[in-house]
Design an enzyme around this catalytic site. Structure first.
Site, mmCIF file in Angstrom:
data_model
loop_
_atom_site.group_PDB
_atom_site.id
_atom_site.type_symbol
_atom_site.label_atom_id
_atom_site.label_comp_id
_atom_site.label_asym_id
_atom_site.label_seq_id
_atom_site.Cartn_x
_atom_site.Cartn_y
_atom_site.Cartn_z
ATOM 1 N N HIS A 116 -2.494 1.069 7.376
ATOM 2 C CA HIS A 116 -2.805 1.134 5.950
ATOM 3 C C HIS A 116 -2.809 2.578 5.477
ATOM 4 O O HIS A 116 -3.328 3.472 6.153
ATOM 5 C CB HIS A 116 -4.167 0.502 5.657
ATOM 6 C CG HIS A 116 -4.560 0.604 4.214
ATOM 7 N ND1 HIS A 116 -3.829 0.020 3.202
ATOM 8 C CD2 HIS A 116 -5.601 1.260 3.607
ATOM 9 C CE1 HIS A 116 -4.395 0.290 2.043
ATOM 10 N NE2 HIS A 116 -5.468 1.036 2.255
ATOM 11 N N ASP A 174 -7.782 4.717 -3.466
ATOM 12 C CA ASP A 174 -6.903 3.733 -2.849
ATOM 13 C C ASP A 174 -6.566 2.643 -3.867
ATOM 14 O O ASP A 174 -7.388 1.790 -4.165
ATOM 15 C CB ASP A 174 -7.595 3.120 -1.628
ATOM 16 C CG ASP A 174 -6.672 2.239 -0.804
ATOM 17 O OD1 ASP A 174 -5.564 1.922 -1.271
ATOM 18 O OD2 ASP A 174 -7.064 1.875 0.321
ATOM 19 N N CYS A 217 0.800 -1.232 0.000
ATOM 20 C CA CYS A 217 0.000 0.000 0.000
ATOM 21 C C CYS A 217 0.826 1.272 0.000
ATOM 22 O O CYS A 217 0.495 2.232 -0.700
ATOM 23 C CB CYS A 217 -0.993 -0.006 1.161
ATOM 24 S SG CYS A 217 -0.271 0.174 2.804
#
Length: 281
Positions: A115, A132, A76
């Site tokens: 995250h 995202d 991420c």
């Protein structure tokens, strides 16, 4: 190039070739959605650097070299740092947020903020969007969604909504949920976040912790995801799961490190570094 340096026109050209997008490069909703979807389908999610004992670099030049210039992906922090830099170069406003991954959690507070997700402001639009491209799960966003509560959004075959949840902090807690067709509890929480900005040094620390902590799931076993229009591939350790667009799920257990490398190369589009790492330990 410094950690905060913008991407160059050559970087942007290489990025758009990597994601296979020839469309407009404007700071508007259509561009944001199109680039987001193209990125999600072109660049795989993978954690091979932590498995090999290395914390990935988040420097722009290194992200361009790895995720754009080679057959590699990232997790991420890499995906969303790259995506944020591209969006800023296109004229969007971007705020980096830290979220708690709460898939399967009984209490949100039991999960740390590990995250990275993005809040994107679009010139002329009344509300920002949640974007995202780095959530390595079947419930990930394929297109961004407006920061609006209790509204269902459908895109690229997936359904999402944002809701509020109670918590002790002074800021509203937002929760991204995905709809799981055929499940007894169809709306499933994915991650929870507030709108407090997090900066590059914050993610440098989180990135190092997740990559090097021996208790981190990302340092112990390979984890990769690839999304195409007709299927979702997920490698979790030795288990390879394919979910087709019609909901059909097949699983296969891989038994050798060489087999994992072959699957990553042929099915995920990832060239695994040839350093002898046993990917099934």
């Amino acid at each position: 190039m410094s950690d905060s340096a913008p991407f160059t026109p050559d970087d942007l050209d290489a990025y758009f070739r990597r994601i296979g997008r020839d469309g407009a490069r404007r700071a508007d909703v259509a561009t944001l959605k199109g680039v987001h979807l193209a990125h999600a389908r072109a660049i795989p999610f993978e954690n091979l650097d932590p498995v090999r004992g290395t914390a990935p670099s988040l420097a722009p030049a290194d992200l361009i070299a790895k995720l754009v210039g080679s057959r590699r992906g990232g997790y991420c922090y890499e995906h969303n740092t790259l995506f944020a830099g591209v969006l800023e170069a296109l004229g969007f406003g971007v705020t980096r947020l830290a979220a708690r991954v709460v898939v399967g959690a009984e209490r949100f507070e039991d999960r740390p903020r590990t995250h990275m997700t993005l809040l994107v402001e679009i010139p002329g639009e009344p509300r920002p969007y949640l974007a995202d491209v780095g959530f390595g799960a079947p419930g990930a966003l394929l297109e961004p969604v407006p920061l609006t509560s209790d509204t269902e959004f459908r895109a690229a075959g997936r359904r999402h909504r944002l809701v509020h949840a109670p918590h002790r902090g002074p800021l509203e807690l937002w929760v991204l949920e995905t709809h799981a067709a055929g499940d007894g509890t169809p709306w499933q929480a994915q991650y929870a976040f507030t709108l407090e900005p997090f900066e590059h040094p914050d993610f440098e620390v989180i990135n190092w912790h997740i990559a090097t902590n021996p208790r981190s799931p990302f340092s112990r076993r390979p984890y990769a995801q690839r999304v195409t229009p007709d299927r979702h591939l997920l490698l979790n350790g030795a288990l390879l799961t394919e979910t087709r667009a019609d909901g059909t799920v097949t699983e296969r257990e891989l038994t050798q490190s060489a087999e994992v490398r072959k699957v990553l190369a042929e099915d995920f589009g990832i060239d695994v570094p040839d350093d002898g790492t046993n990917l099934l330990t």
